[in-house]
Motif scaffolding. Structure first.
Motif, PDB file in Angstrom:
ATOM      1  N   LEU A  38       7.622  10.903 -19.586  1.00 29.37           N
ATOM      2  CA  LEU A  38       8.104  10.999 -18.405  1.00 29.37           C
ATOM      3  C   LEU A  38       7.916  12.133 -17.465  1.00 29.37           C
ATOM      4  CD1 LEU A  38      11.279   8.620 -18.828  1.00 29.37           C
ATOM      5  CD2 LEU A  38       8.697   7.779 -17.957  1.00 29.37           C
ATOM      6  N   LEU A  39       8.394  13.079 -18.165  1.00 24.04           N
ATOM      7  CA  LEU A  39       8.285  14.459 -17.585  1.00 24.04           C
ATOM      8  C   LEU A  39       6.817  15.000 -17.518  1.00 24.04           C
ATOM      9  CD1 LEU A  39      11.425  16.273 -19.387  1.00 24.04           C
ATOM     10  CD2 LEU A  39      11.119  15.889 -16.984  1.00 24.04           C
ATOM     11  N   SER A  40       5.863  14.528 -18.444  1.00 28.77           N
ATOM     12  CA  SER A  40       4.529  15.159 -18.072  1.00 28.77           C
ATOM     13  C   SER A  40       3.844  14.447 -17.062  1.00 28.77           C
ATOM     14  CB  SER A  40       3.829  14.975 -19.664  1.00 28.77           C
ATOM     15  OG  SER A  40       3.836  13.230 -20.098  1.00 28.77           O
ATOM     16  N   ALA A  41       4.341  13.671 -16.729  1.00 28.43           N
ATOM     17  CA  ALA A  41       3.580  13.060 -15.396  1.00 28.43           C
ATOM     18  C   ALA A  41       3.590  13.867 -14.110  1.00 28.43           C
ATOM     19  CB  ALA A  41       4.034  11.494 -15.033  1.00 28.43           C
ATOM     20  N   ARG A  89       8.044   5.259  -9.362  1.00 30.43           N
ATOM     21  CA  ARG A  89       7.396   4.409  -8.919  1.00 30.43           C
ATOM     22  C   ARG A  89       6.014   4.559  -8.528  1.00 30.43           C
ATOM     23  NH1 ARG A  89      12.272   3.948  -4.975  1.00 30.43           N
ATOM     24  NH2 ARG A  89      13.433   2.161  -5.365  1.00 30.43           N
ATOM     25  N   ARG A  90       5.462   5.665  -8.653  1.00 28.20           N
ATOM     26  CA  ARG A  90       4.108   6.108  -8.463  1.00 28.20           C
ATOM     27  C   ARG A  90       3.242   5.608  -9.508  1.00 28.20           C
ATOM     28  NH1 ARG A  90       2.257  12.131  -7.431  1.00 28.20           N
ATOM     29  NH2 ARG A  90       4.476  11.957  -6.312  1.00 28.20           N
ATOM     30  N   TYR A  91       3.873   5.649 -10.866  1.00 35.08           N
ATOM     31  CA  TYR A  91       3.319   5.478 -12.111  1.00 35.08           C
ATOM     32  C   TYR A  91       3.819   4.287 -12.979  1.00 35.08           C
ATOM     33  CZ  TYR A  91       1.521  10.091 -11.111  1.00 35.08           C
ATOM     34  OH  TYR A  91       1.219  11.354 -10.361  1.00 35.08           O
ATOM     35  N   ASP A  92       4.729   3.526 -12.237  1.00 35.67           N
ATOM     36  CA  ASP A  92       5.642   2.837 -12.947  1.00 35.67           C
ATOM     37  C   ASP A  92       4.905   1.587 -13.784  1.00 35.67           C
ATOM     38  OD1 ASP A  92       4.712   1.316 -10.835  1.00 35.67           O
ATOM     39  OD2 ASP A  92       6.892   0.762 -10.083  1.00 35.67           O
ATOM     40  N   GLU A  93       3.923   0.919 -13.230  1.00 37.51           N
ATOM     41  CA  GLU A  93       3.126  -0.226 -13.862  1.00 37.51           C
ATOM     42  C   GLU A  93       2.488   0.488 -15.291  1.00 37.51           C
ATOM     43  OE1 GLU A  93       0.769  -2.302 -11.228  1.00 37.51           O
ATOM     44  OE2 GLU A  93       2.687  -3.349 -10.065  1.00 37.51           O
ATOM     45  N   ILE A 109       1.277  10.725 -23.882  1.00 32.92           N
ATOM     46  CA  ILE A 109       1.717  12.137 -24.487  1.00 32.92           C
ATOM     47  C   ILE A 109       0.269  13.002 -24.709  1.00 32.92           C
ATOM     48  CG2 ILE A 109       2.681  13.354 -26.590  1.00 32.92           C
ATOM     49  CD1 ILE A 109       4.780  12.070 -24.739  1.00 32.92           C
ATOM     50  N   GLY A 110       0.141  13.808 -23.538  1.00 37.84           N
ATOM     51  CA  GLY A 110      -0.865  14.794 -23.997  1.00 37.84           C
ATOM     52  C   GLY A 110      -0.342  16.115 -24.361  1.00 37.84           C
ATOM     53  N   PRO A 111      -1.235  17.219 -24.357  1.00 39.27           N
ATOM     54  CA  PRO A 111      -0.741  18.588 -24.530  1.00 39.27           C
ATOM     55  C   PRO A 111       0.598  19.000 -23.891  1.00 39.27           C
ATOM     56  CG  PRO A 111      -3.117  18.698 -24.280  1.00 39.27           C
ATOM     57  CD  PRO A 111      -2.540  17.323 -23.848  1.00 39.27           C
ATOM     58  N   THR A 112       0.844  18.640 -22.559  1.00 37.39           N
ATOM     59  CA  THR A 112       1.935  18.937 -21.905  1.00 37.39           C
ATOM     60  C   THR A 112       3.156  18.294 -22.429  1.00 37.39           C
ATOM     61  OG1 THR A 112       0.970  19.169 -19.597  1.00 37.39           O
ATOM     62  CG2 THR A 112       3.297  19.012 -19.458  1.00 37.39           C
ATOM     63  N   ALA A 156       3.653  16.997 -25.658  1.00 34.15           N
ATOM     64  CA  ALA A 156       3.800  17.681 -26.876  1.00 34.15           C
ATOM     65  C   ALA A 156       4.605  18.886 -26.793  1.00 34.15           C
ATOM     66  CB  ALA A 156       2.685  17.785 -27.664  1.00 34.15           C
ATOM     67  N   ASP A 157       4.361  19.621 -25.816  1.00 35.61           N
ATOM     68  CA  ASP A 157       4.970  20.956 -25.413  1.00 35.61           C
ATOM     69  C   ASP A 157       6.505  20.853 -25.090  1.00 35.61           C
ATOM     70  OD1 ASP A 157       3.205  23.004 -26.416  1.00 35.61           O
ATOM     71  OD2 ASP A 157       2.166  23.168 -24.388  1.00 35.61           O
ATOM     72  N   ILE A 158       6.488  19.701 -24.215  1.00 32.26           N
ATOM     73  CA  ILE A 158       7.777  19.363 -23.717  1.00 32.26           C
ATOM     74  C   ILE A 158       8.762  18.898 -24.873  1.00 32.26           C
ATOM     75  CG2 ILE A 158       9.407  17.802 -22.460  1.00 32.26           C
ATOM     76  CD1 ILE A 158       7.125  17.917 -20.533  1.00 32.26           C
ATOM     77  N   PHE A 159       8.272  18.086 -25.839  1.00 32.55           N
ATOM     78  CA  PHE A 159       8.928  17.372 -27.115  1.00 32.55           C
ATOM     79  C   PHE A 159       9.293  18.644 -28.029  1.00 32.55           C
ATOM     80  CE2 PHE A 159       9.273  15.979 -31.206  1.00 32.55           C
ATOM     81  CZ  PHE A 159      10.171  14.604 -30.925  1.00 32.55           C
ATOM     82  N   LEU A 160       8.322  19.260 -28.281  1.00 33.26           N
ATOM     83  CA  LEU A 160       8.551  20.619 -29.276  1.00 33.26           C
ATOM     84  C   LEU A 160       9.526  21.598 -28.757  1.00 33.26           C
ATOM     85  CD1 LEU A 160       4.895  20.840 -30.557  1.00 33.26           C
ATOM     86  CD2 LEU A 160       6.967  20.129 -31.859  1.00 33.26           C
ATOM     87  N   ARG A 161       9.539  21.930 -27.291  1.00 30.92           N
ATOM     88  CA  ARG A 161      10.463  23.157 -27.112  1.00 30.92           C
ATOM     89  C   ARG A 161      11.774  22.368 -26.878  1.00 30.92           C
ATOM     90  NH1 ARG A 161       6.952  23.193 -21.492  1.00 30.92           N
ATOM     91  NH2 ARG A 161       8.487  21.828 -20.262  1.00 30.92           N
ATOM     92  N   GLU A 162      12.039  21.193 -26.871  1.00 30.05           N
ATOM     93  CA  GLU A 162      13.456  20.460 -26.864  1.00 30.05           C
ATOM     94  C   GLU A 162      14.004  20.324 -28.218  1.00 30.05           C
ATOM     95  OE1 GLU A 162      15.428  18.956 -23.947  1.00 30.05           O
ATOM     96  OE2 GLU A 162      14.592  20.311 -22.623  1.00 30.05           O
ATOM     97  N   VAL A 163      13.009  19.701 -29.033  1.00 23.20           N
ATOM     98  CA  VAL A 163      13.326  19.414 -30.401  1.00 23.20           C
ATOM     99  C   VAL A 163      13.631  20.629 -31.240  1.00 23.20           C
ATOM    100  CG1 VAL A 163      11.100  19.128 -31.734  1.00 23.20           C
ATOM    101  CG2 VAL A 163      12.933  17.237 -31.961  1.00 23.20           C
ATOM    102  N   GLN A 164      13.115  21.882 -30.792  1.00 26.53           N
ATOM    103  CA  GLN A 164      13.379  22.705 -31.780  1.00 26.53           C
ATOM    104  C   GLN A 164      14.719  23.170 -31.945  1.00 26.53           C
ATOM    105  OE1 GLN A 164      11.817  26.669 -30.212  1.00 26.53           O
ATOM    106  NE2 GLN A 164      12.346  25.824 -28.323  1.00 26.53           N
ATOM    107  N   ALA A 165      15.650  22.554 -31.125  1.00 26.36           N
ATOM    108  CA  ALA A 165      17.018  22.768 -31.256  1.00 26.36           C
ATOM    109  C   ALA A 165      17.709  22.080 -32.810  1.00 26.36           C
ATOM    110  CB  ALA A 165      17.797  22.174 -30.100  1.00 26.36           C
ATOM    111  N   VAL A 166      16.687  21.084 -33.254  1.00 31.70           N
ATOM    112  CA  VAL A 166      17.345  20.259 -34.333  1.00 31.70           C
ATOM    113  C   VAL A 166      16.140  20.141 -35.336  1.00 31.70           C
ATOM    114  CG1 VAL A 166      18.847  18.996 -33.015  1.00 31.70           C
ATOM    115  CG2 VAL A 166      16.632  18.082 -33.318  1.00 31.70           C
ATOM    116  N   TRP A 167      15.075  20.539 -34.958  1.00 25.44           N
ATOM    117  CA  TRP A 167      13.844  20.743 -35.943  1.00 25.44           C
ATOM    118  C   TRP A 167      13.731  22.334 -36.174  1.00 25.44           C
ATOM    119  CZ3 TRP A 167       9.455  16.762 -34.830  1.00 25.44           C
ATOM    120  CH2 TRP A 167       9.971  15.263 -35.051  1.00 25.44           C
TER     121      TRP A 167
END
Length: 220
Positions: free
Chosen positions: A47-50, A93-97, A142-145, A147-158
């Motif tokens: 959701l954040l990468s849009a 709403r812009r990308y909901d469907e 999920i593109g490069p952006t 994946a980066d968002i996931f990794l920078r947040e998950v580093q707290a527990v990974w």
């Protein structure tokens, strides 16, 4: 993790105090190394990468989770329209469907390939951040952006992926006069949890000159 200069410490204190909430925390995700919160983080990263505001992405994530779609099975079993409606309640709403379709397909992929558990993906990648990112990018949306968002947040527990300080984070660091290289910047944090908080704070600063000026003034 290392010594800091007096000014760096003042900047860090002001930065973490004002903007050091992870996006996972803002979305109500109690992040831990468990299947459910890891899946919720994947949804949030998509959701954040849009091209939409972080506030709307967070609101949409909250609506999806409140509706019972915070697990892969819950997301898969929801109707396409139910997912669209939840996204709409979060004003996504812009990308909901298109997003509803991707969320359904992503949940199916996670269940079919990884038994609903992103720890299996991490283990298959042997904890290598680049390989983890490659596997994450097989999920729709999920593109490069993302994946980066996931990794920078998950580093707290990974701890395997820490430090993960991508270009957006380093850009924010540069605006505050902090190190613009990953390792020196990482040494300013005292734990992996603080690394994740630092990353989120610097992403916010990278998007707002007003925020950067506020932190610099507070650190003087």
């Amino acid at each position: 993790m290392g010594k800091t200069g007096k000014n760096d410490k003042a900047v860090m204190d002001a930065l973490l105090d004002r903007y050091g909430r992870t996006f996972a925390l803002e979305s109500g995700i109690k992040l831990s190394d468990r299947p459910k919160p890891l899946y919720q983080l994947l949804v949030l990263a998509m959701l954040l990468s849009a091209r939409i505001s972080a506030e709307i992405a967070v609101a949409a994530a909250k609506e999806l989770f409140a509706a019972g779609y915070g697990t892969p099975a819950g997301m898969r079993d929801a109707s396409w329209q139910d997912r669209v409606d939840a996204l709409g309640r979060g004003h996504y709403r812009r990308y909901d469907e298109r997003t509803s379709t991707m969320l359904g397909k992503g949940a199916e992929l996670l269940i079919d390939r990884w038994k609903g558990d992103l720890r299996r993906l991490r283990n298959a990648a042997e904890g290598d951040p680049r390989r983890i990112a490659e596997l994450l990018m097989e999920f729709p949306g999920i593109g490069p952006t993302g994946a980066d968002i996931f990794l920078r947040e998950v580093q707290a527990v990974w701890p395997q992926v820490a430090p993960h300080l991508d270009q957006r984070v380093l850009e924010g660091a540069g605006k505050l006069g902090l190190p613009r290289q990953e390792r020196p910047l990482a040494r300013l944090a005292h734990s992996n949890d603080e690394l994740a908080r630092l990353s989120a704070a610097l992403v916010r600063v990278s998007r707002s000159k007003k925020s950067a000026d506020e932190i610099k003034a507070a650190a003087r």
